[in-house]
Design a protein around this motif. Structure first.
Motif, mmCIF file in Angstrom:
data_model
loop_
_atom_site.group_PDB
_atom_site.id
_atom_site.type_symbol
_atom_site.label_atom_id
_atom_site.label_comp_id
_atom_site.label_asym_id
_atom_site.label_seq_id
_atom_site.Cartn_x
_atom_site.Cartn_y
_atom_site.Cartn_z
ATOM 1 N N VAL A 132 -0.488 12.386 1.314
ATOM 2 C CA VAL A 132 0.066 11.961 0.031
ATOM 3 C C VAL A 132 -0.691 12.722 -1.049
ATOM 4 O O VAL A 132 -1.929 12.745 -1.055
ATOM 5 C CB VAL A 132 -0.093 10.449 -0.186
ATOM 6 N N LEU A 133 0.038 13.341 -1.967
ATOM 7 C CA LEU A 133 -0.572 14.164 -3.005
ATOM 8 C C LEU A 133 -0.100 13.708 -4.371
ATOM 9 O O LEU A 133 1.105 13.689 -4.651
ATOM 10 C CB LEU A 133 -0.212 15.635 -2.792
ATOM 11 N N ALA A 134 -1.041 13.316 -5.227
ATOM 12 C CA ALA A 134 -0.710 12.930 -6.600
ATOM 13 C C ALA A 134 -0.383 14.186 -7.405
ATOM 14 O O ALA A 134 -1.161 15.140 -7.430
ATOM 15 C CB ALA A 134 -1.873 12.185 -7.231
ATOM 16 N N MET A 155 -5.961 8.894 -6.780
ATOM 17 C CA MET A 155 -5.445 9.108 -5.432
ATOM 18 C C MET A 155 -5.750 10.521 -4.954
ATOM 19 O O MET A 155 -6.146 10.735 -3.803
ATOM 20 C CB MET A 155 -3.937 8.857 -5.407
ATOM 21 N N ASN A 156 -5.535 11.513 -5.839
ATOM 22 C CA ASN A 156 -5.697 12.920 -5.477
ATOM 23 C C ASN A 156 -4.879 13.231 -4.228
ATOM 24 O O ASN A 156 -3.680 13.141 -4.231
ATOM 25 C CB ASN A 156 -7.170 13.272 -5.317
ATOM 26 N N ALA A 157 -5.532 13.585 -3.134
ATOM 27 C CA ALA A 157 -4.852 13.829 -1.855
ATOM 28 C C ALA A 157 -5.437 12.890 -0.814
ATOM 29 O O ALA A 157 -6.657 12.784 -0.688
ATOM 30 C CB ALA A 157 -5.026 15.281 -1.423
ATOM 31 N N ALA A 158 -4.574 12.209 -0.095
ATOM 32 C CA ALA A 158 -5.028 11.224 0.886
ATOM 33 C C ALA A 158 -4.240 11.383 2.177
ATOM 34 O O ALA A 158 -3.032 11.653 2.147
ATOM 35 C CB ALA A 158 -4.855 9.803 0.340
ATOM 36 N N PRO A 159 -4.898 11.221 3.330
ATOM 37 C CA PRO A 159 -4.179 11.330 4.609
ATOM 38 C C PRO A 159 -3.296 10.117 4.858
ATOM 39 O O PRO A 159 -3.534 9.035 4.318
ATOM 40 C CB PRO A 159 -5.312 11.407 5.638
ATOM 41 N N THR A 160 -2.265 10.302 5.664
ATOM 42 C CA THR A 160 -1.354 9.228 6.039
ATOM 43 C C THR A 160 -1.120 9.247 7.547
ATOM 44 O O THR A 160 -1.246 10.289 8.202
ATOM 45 C CB THR A 160 0.016 9.355 5.340
ATOM 46 N N ALA A 161 -0.789 8.092 8.077
ATOM 47 C CA ALA A 161 -0.277 7.965 9.448
ATOM 48 C C ALA A 161 1.023 7.187 9.359
ATOM 49 O O ALA A 161 1.170 6.295 8.516
ATOM 50 C CB ALA A 161 -1.284 7.247 10.340
ATOM 51 N N THR A 162 1.985 7.534 10.196
ATOM 52 C CA THR A 162 3.328 6.968 10.087
ATOM 53 C C THR A 162 3.842 6.526 11.452
ATOM 54 O O THR A 162 3.651 7.227 12.447
ATOM 55 C CB THR A 162 4.314 8.008 9.510
ATOM 56 N N ALA A 163 4.494 5.361 11.478
ATOM 57 C CA ALA A 163 5.194 4.886 12.665
ATOM 58 C C ALA A 163 6.454 4.169 12.203
ATOM 59 O O ALA A 163 6.482 3.590 11.112
ATOM 60 C CB ALA A 163 4.317 3.955 13.493
ATOM 61 N N GLY A 164 7.490 4.207 13.019
ATOM 62 C CA GLY A 164 8.726 3.557 12.605
ATOM 63 C C GLY A 164 9.759 3.527 13.704
ATOM 64 O O GLY A 164 9.520 3.957 14.839
ATOM 65 N N GLU A 180 16.555 3.539 8.845
ATOM 66 C CA GLU A 180 15.185 3.570 9.350
ATOM 67 C C GLU A 180 14.278 2.579 8.635
ATOM 68 O O GLU A 180 14.497 2.246 7.463
ATOM 69 C CB GLU A 180 14.579 4.970 9.175
ATOM 70 N N VAL A 181 13.252 2.166 9.370
ATOM 71 C CA VAL A 181 12.112 1.444 8.809
ATOM 72 C C VAL A 181 10.857 2.198 9.236
ATOM 73 O O VAL A 181 10.675 2.459 10.436
ATOM 74 C CB VAL A 181 12.045 -0.011 9.301
ATOM 75 N N ARG A 182 10.048 2.583 8.267
ATOM 76 C CA ARG A 182 8.800 3.284 8.556
ATOM 77 C C ARG A 182 7.636 2.565 7.878
ATOM 78 O O ARG A 182 7.789 2.007 6.793
ATOM 79 C CB ARG A 182 8.837 4.734 8.054
ATOM 80 N N ASP A 183 6.497 2.626 8.527
ATOM 81 C CA ASP A 183 5.264 2.114 7.941
ATOM 82 C C ASP A 183 4.327 3.288 7.724
ATOM 83 O O ASP A 183 3.895 3.936 8.685
ATOM 84 C CB ASP A 183 4.620 1.077 8.863
ATOM 85 N N HIS A 184 4.039 3.577 6.448
ATOM 86 C CA HIS A 184 3.119 4.654 6.092
ATOM 87 C C HIS A 184 1.743 4.037 5.827
ATOM 88 O O HIS A 184 1.593 3.202 4.926
ATOM 89 C CB HIS A 184 3.592 5.389 4.833
ATOM 90 N N LEU A 185 0.751 4.450 6.586
ATOM 91 C CA LEU A 185 -0.621 3.996 6.358
ATOM 92 C C LEU A 185 -1.304 5.001 5.444
ATOM 93 O O LEU A 185 -1.465 6.178 5.810
ATOM 94 C CB LEU A 185 -1.373 3.878 7.686
ATOM 95 N N TRP A 186 -1.677 4.534 4.244
ATOM 96 C CA TRP A 186 -2.345 5.398 3.274
ATOM 97 C C TRP A 186 -3.796 4.987 3.129
ATOM 98 O O TRP A 186 -4.132 3.801 3.167
ATOM 99 C CB TRP A 186 -1.691 5.290 1.894
ATOM 100 N N ARG A 187 -4.641 5.965 2.906
ATOM 101 C CA ARG A 187 -6.056 5.684 2.679
ATOM 102 C C ARG A 187 -6.332 5.589 1.176
ATOM 103 O O ARG A 187 -6.013 6.512 0.416
ATOM 104 C CB ARG A 187 -6.929 6.789 3.282
ATOM 105 N N LEU A 188 -6.899 4.466 0.753
ATOM 106 C CA LEU A 188 -7.345 4.268 -0.623
ATOM 107 C C LEU A 188 -8.859 4.215 -0.650
ATOM 108 O O LEU A 188 -9.468 3.457 0.109
ATOM 109 C CB LEU A 188 -6.776 2.959 -1.193
ATOM 110 N N LYS A 189 -9.471 5.020 -1.514
ATOM 111 C CA LYS A 189 -10.933 5.047 -1.639
ATOM 112 C C LYS A 189 -11.328 4.379 -2.955
ATOM 113 O O LYS A 189 -10.887 4.788 -4.029
ATOM 114 C CB LYS A 189 -11.457 6.484 -1.581
#
Length: 230
Positions: A132-134, A155-164, A180-189
């Motif tokens: 994810v890129l702001a 946010m800057n740039a953060a990795p994601t993992a996706t399943a759906g 579709e239904v997807r779940d995006h896991l985003w990292r927040l620091k």
């Protein structure tokens, strides 16, 4: 005795066709625009962006019968709360600012019916990851002083993992509609200033949620795609 049966078979045009609910899918490369509702997970301090609409495009290419590889690029515009952890009642929003971002992902699709549909439907599951890129993250006026720098979330740039999971309805030889239904896991620091000793003491006294250095939030996407097969 066999002659009359052979004659009837010839008159009816040969052997009977096989009646099956499965239909073969021709073409391995397809593209689709999509639109989706994104229900975001903002973290226990609500640092992340608010829920919004997500728009983008996807391309898939079949590697084997059931497995395809997808490239996904999406764009969203939302707002996020500016959180100040130094308040007497604990961390709270002091302002809202616009937030626009893009998401790019590589995803593997596993079709549960292989390179076929069942009654015109192909169900599948998805797994992948990306970034994810702001692209527009304005600075808050409430935290504009240099002394506030340690409390600014970006946010800057953060990795994601996706399943759906999803299903595609083939409405013609070249057109399909995907749900579709997807779940995006985003990292927040969490910003470093949230972990200052005086700030942590204030949060504890207010009985407010304690900050976590890193959080992986669930962001649920409910979308529809229009696929075109080449």
């Amino acid at each position: 005795m066999a002659a009359p049966d052979r004659a009837r078979a010839q008159q009816e045009g040969g052997p009977p066709s096989i009646d099956t609910p499965y239909r073969w899918i021709d073409g391995s490369f397809r593209v689709a625009p999509y639109a989706a509702r994104l229900e975001t997970g903002r973290g226990n301090l609500e640092l992340g962006p608010e829920s919004t609409q997500l728009y983008g495009a996807r391309a898939r290419i079949r590697l084997t019968g059931p497995i395809s590889l997808e490239g996904n690029l999406g764009y969203a515009s939302s707002e996020r709360s500016v959180i100040d952890p130094r308040l007497s009642g604990g961390p709270a929003a002091v302002e809202s600012v616009p937030f626009r971002w893009v998401v790019g992902e590589a995803v593997a699709q596993l079709a549960l019916t292989g390179q076929r549909t069942w009654h015109g439907i192909q169900p599948y599951v998805l797994i992948g990851g990306g970034m994810v890129l702001a692209v527009d993250e304005p600075r808050s006026q409430a935290l504009s002083d240099s002394a506030d720098a340690a409390f600014r979330f970006e946010m800057n740039a953060a990795p994601t993992a996706t399943a759906g999971a999803g299903a595609e309805w083939r409405i013609s030889e070249t057109i399909g509609v995907g749900f579709e239904v997807r779940d995006h896991l985003w990292r927040l620091k969490t910003p470093e200033g949230f972990f200052r000793e005086d700030v942590l003491d204030s949060i504890e006294e207010a009985n407010a949620p304690a900050p976590e250095e890193t959080q992986w939030t669930n962001n649920l996407e409910f979308g529809i795609s229009l696929w075109y097969y080449f």
